[in-house]
Scaffold this motif. Structure first.
Motif, PDB file in Angstrom:
ATOM      1  N   UNK A   1      69.135  20.922  -6.280  1.00  0.00           N
ATOM      2  CA  UNK A   1      68.197  19.781  -6.248  1.00  0.00           C
ATOM      3  C   UNK A   1      68.112  19.164  -4.854  1.00  0.00           C
ATOM      4  N   UNK A   2      69.255  19.115  -4.170  1.00  0.00           N
ATOM      5  CA  UNK A   2      69.246  18.580  -2.796  1.00  0.00           C
ATOM      6  C   UNK A   2      68.411  19.471  -1.882  1.00  0.00           C
ATOM      7  N   UNK A   3      68.528  20.776  -2.097  1.00  0.00           N
ATOM      8  CA  UNK A   3      67.725  21.701  -1.292  1.00  0.00           C
ATOM      9  C   UNK A   3      66.234  21.517  -1.567  1.00  0.00           C
ATOM     10  N   UNK A   4      65.878  21.362  -2.840  1.00  0.00           N
ATOM     11  CA  UNK A   4      64.455  21.189  -3.163  1.00  0.00           C
ATOM     12  C   UNK A   4      63.901  19.946  -2.462  1.00  0.00           C
ATOM     13  N   UNK A   5      64.722  18.891  -2.427  1.00  0.00           N
ATOM     14  CA  UNK A   5      64.306  17.656  -1.758  1.00  0.00           C
ATOM     15  C   UNK A   5      64.116  17.907  -0.252  1.00  0.00           C
ATOM     16  N   UNK A   6      65.054  18.665   0.324  1.00  0.00           N
ATOM     17  CA  UNK A   6      64.965  18.957   1.760  1.00  0.00           C
ATOM     18  C   UNK A   6      63.755  19.855   2.057  1.00  0.00           C
ATOM     19  N   UNK A   7      63.485  20.819   1.179  1.00  0.00           N
ATOM     20  CA  UNK A   7      62.301  21.671   1.374  1.00  0.00           C
ATOM     21  C   UNK A   7      61.019  20.836   1.270  1.00  0.00           C
ATOM     22  N   UNK A   8      60.988  19.921   0.305  1.00  0.00           N
ATOM     23  CA  UNK A   8      59.791  19.078   0.157  1.00  0.00           C
ATOM     24  C   UNK A   8      59.560  18.242   1.419  1.00  0.00           C
ATOM     25  N   UNK A   9      60.639  17.681   1.968  1.00  0.00           N
ATOM     26  CA  UNK A   9      60.495  16.874   3.194  1.00  0.00           C
ATOM     27  C   UNK A   9      59.971  17.739   4.334  1.00  0.00           C
ATOM     28  N   UNK A  10      60.493  18.945   4.445  1.00  0.00           N
ATOM     29  CA  UNK A  10      60.054  19.878   5.490  1.00  0.00           C
ATOM     30  C   UNK A  10      58.558  20.199   5.345  1.00  0.00           C
ATOM     31  N   UNK A  11      58.152  20.468   4.103  1.00  0.00           N
ATOM     32  CA  UNK A  11      56.749  20.838   3.856  1.00  0.00           C
ATOM     33  C   UNK A  11      55.815  19.657   4.124  1.00  0.00           C
ATOM     34  N   UNK A  12      56.246  18.467   3.717  1.00  0.00           N
ATOM     35  CA  UNK A  12      55.395  17.283   3.887  1.00  0.00           C
ATOM     36  C   UNK A  12      55.297  16.856   5.348  1.00  0.00           C
ATOM     37  N   UNK A  13      56.399  16.939   6.053  1.00  0.00           N
ATOM     38  CA  UNK A  13      56.422  16.357   7.394  1.00  0.00           C
ATOM     39  C   UNK A  13      56.083  17.352   8.494  1.00  0.00           C
ATOM     40  N   UNK A  14      56.159  18.626   8.200  1.00  0.00           N
ATOM     41  CA  UNK A  14      55.941  19.616   9.262  1.00  0.00           C
ATOM     42  C   UNK A  14      54.820  20.597   8.954  1.00  0.00           C
ATOM     43  N   UNK A  15      53.929  20.244   8.014  1.00  0.00           N
ATOM     44  CA  UNK A  15      52.739  21.074   7.847  1.00  0.00           C
ATOM     45  C   UNK A  15      51.646  20.393   8.654  1.00  0.00           C
ATOM     46  N   UNK A  16      51.247  20.992   9.765  1.00  0.00           N
ATOM     47  CA  UNK A  16      50.284  20.348  10.666  1.00  0.00           C
ATOM     48  C   UNK A  16      49.057  21.242  10.810  1.00  0.00           C
ATOM     49  N   UNK A  17      48.018  20.706  11.421  1.00  0.00           N
ATOM     50  CA  UNK A  17      46.791  21.498  11.608  1.00  0.00           C
ATOM     51  C   UNK A  17      47.096  22.776  12.370  1.00  0.00           C
ATOM     52  N   UNK A  18      47.884  22.643  13.419  1.00  0.00           N
ATOM     53  CA  UNK A  18      48.115  23.830  14.261  1.00  0.00           C
ATOM     54  C   UNK A  18      49.203  24.722  13.686  1.00  0.00           C
ATOM     55  N   UNK A  19      50.007  24.187  12.781  1.00  0.00           N
ATOM     56  CA  UNK A  19      51.146  24.961  12.304  1.00  0.00           C
ATOM     57  C   UNK A  19      51.433  24.646  10.836  1.00  0.00           C
ATOM     58  N   UNK A  20      50.573  25.142   9.944  1.00  0.00           N
ATOM     59  CA  UNK A  20      50.697  24.780   8.527  1.00  0.00           C
ATOM     60  C   UNK A  20      51.787  25.544   7.777  1.00  0.00           C
ATOM     61  N   UNK A  21      52.282  24.934   6.715  1.00  0.00           N
ATOM     62  CA  UNK A  21      53.203  25.596   5.792  1.00  0.00           C
ATOM     63  C   UNK A  21      52.428  26.133   4.598  1.00  0.00           C
ATOM     64  N   UNK A  22      52.931  27.226   4.033  1.00  0.00           N
ATOM     65  CA  UNK A  22      52.402  27.758   2.777  1.00  0.00           C
ATOM     66  C   UNK A  22      53.548  27.882   1.781  1.00  0.00           C
ATOM     67  N   UNK A  23      53.261  27.570   0.524  1.00  0.00           N
ATOM     68  CA  UNK A  23      54.242  27.779  -0.555  1.00  0.00           C
ATOM     69  C   UNK A  23      53.845  29.064  -1.277  1.00  0.00           C
TER      70      UNK A  23
END
Ligand code: AMP
Ligand code: MG
Length: 269
Positions: free
Chosen positions: A206-228
């Motif tokens: 669960x802690x990892x899922x929270x950390x992954x969510x923070x990563x996806x929310x805060x570091x998906x940018x126009x120039x460098x998007x994340x995909x799930x």
């Protein structure tokens, strides 16, 4: 059915429990469409890589992150197998060694980024520094908290220097991880991949899922998007990743360089 919407829109909130790791567009593993789509994507990737190399202007960096047994190695094996090794460099990031720890967290990363004309694949990456490091409290929160912005600025620098980024989070369920870890335990040829340390990480799911969510929310940018990427079904994961890599290269639109002038008159004796 429409393609699975993998893109994390910049600035959006994300709850991984809303993403089905078993999603597969209603396709069946053995459906002819699956093989045909995958092969078409791999063939086109091969052509586009040659153009990228010949053009020598831009580079592509593919970042893979996932839980243990999430399929990072398998994705590299299946999707990158058709590429010309001359233009690809795969880098795997383990726990940092003393020299790496004596530098800032991006030091070891920056030196592995792909040069013009080439493709880089990161098996784990600088994101470990806001994942395992955050979950296991390896540095103080004030330190990892700043890293999201530091990462965004670093990636902006890469983008402005001609590197396109494609960041893939391979999303598996806790049940699927159990099966894959069990399979490693049951097969002596896979024991080398099994680490009892992975079980300690699994306890912090669960802690990892929270950390992954923070990563996806805060570091998906126009120039460098994340995909799930829904990744419980390996064949679907490979299809989605192959098509994403193809679409990204297509969007980069590498061009053959201008030939020397007068080639039409050349006679080889
Ligand atoms: P594997 O990918 O199975 O070879 O495992 C590599 C290990 O290195 C994983 O347990 C990662 O969490 C760990 N690792 C990678 N990067 C870092 C980092 N920056 N800090 C601490 N551990 C890391
Ligand atoms: Mg491992």
């Amino acid at each position: 059915m429409a393609k699975y919407p993998t893109l994390v829109k910049p600035g959006s909130k994300i709850s991984l429990s809303d993403h089905d790791p078993r999603a597969c567009e209603g396709l069946k593993k053995k459906a002819p469409e699956v093989k045909q789509r995958r092969d078409a994507a791999l063939e086109r990737i091969y052509q586009l890589q040659e153009m990228l190399w010949a053009e020598g202007e831009q580079s592509l960096l593919i970042v893979l992150q996932a839980m243990d047994a999430g399929g990072k190695d398998g994705t590299i094996r299946h999707v990158m197998r058709g590429l010309n090794p001359q233009g690809v460099m795969v880098s795997s990031f383990k726990a940092p060694n003393p020299t790496e720890l004596a530098h800032d967290f991006l030091w070891r990363i920056h030196r592995r980024t792909p040069g013009r004309g080439t493709i880089g694949v990161f098996n784990r990456s600088h994101y470990e520094d806001v994942l395992v490091v955050r979950v296991k409290k390896l540095v103080a929160p004030e330190i990892w908290e700043k890293r999201y912005n530091q990462i965004n600025e670093f990636e902006e620098l890469l983008c402005e220097s001609g590197t396109r980024m494609l960041k893939l989070y391979l999303h598996i369920s806790k049940e699927e991880q159990k099966e894959r870890l069990q399979a490693r335990l049951d097969n002596p040829d896979k024991h080398w991949k099994f680490s009892t340390g992975d079980l300690a990480e699994r306890k912090r799911w669960d802690d990892y899922m929270e950390a992954f969510e923070a990563m996806l929310e805060r570091c998906s940018t126009e120039c460098s998007p994340w995909h799930v990427i829904p990744s419980d079904r390996k064949w679907y994961r490979n299809l989605v990743v192959a098509e994403l890599v193809r679409d990204t290269l297509e969007d980069m639109a590498p061009k053959w360089p201008d030939p020397e002038s007068g080639l039409a008159d050349v006679v080889i004796e």
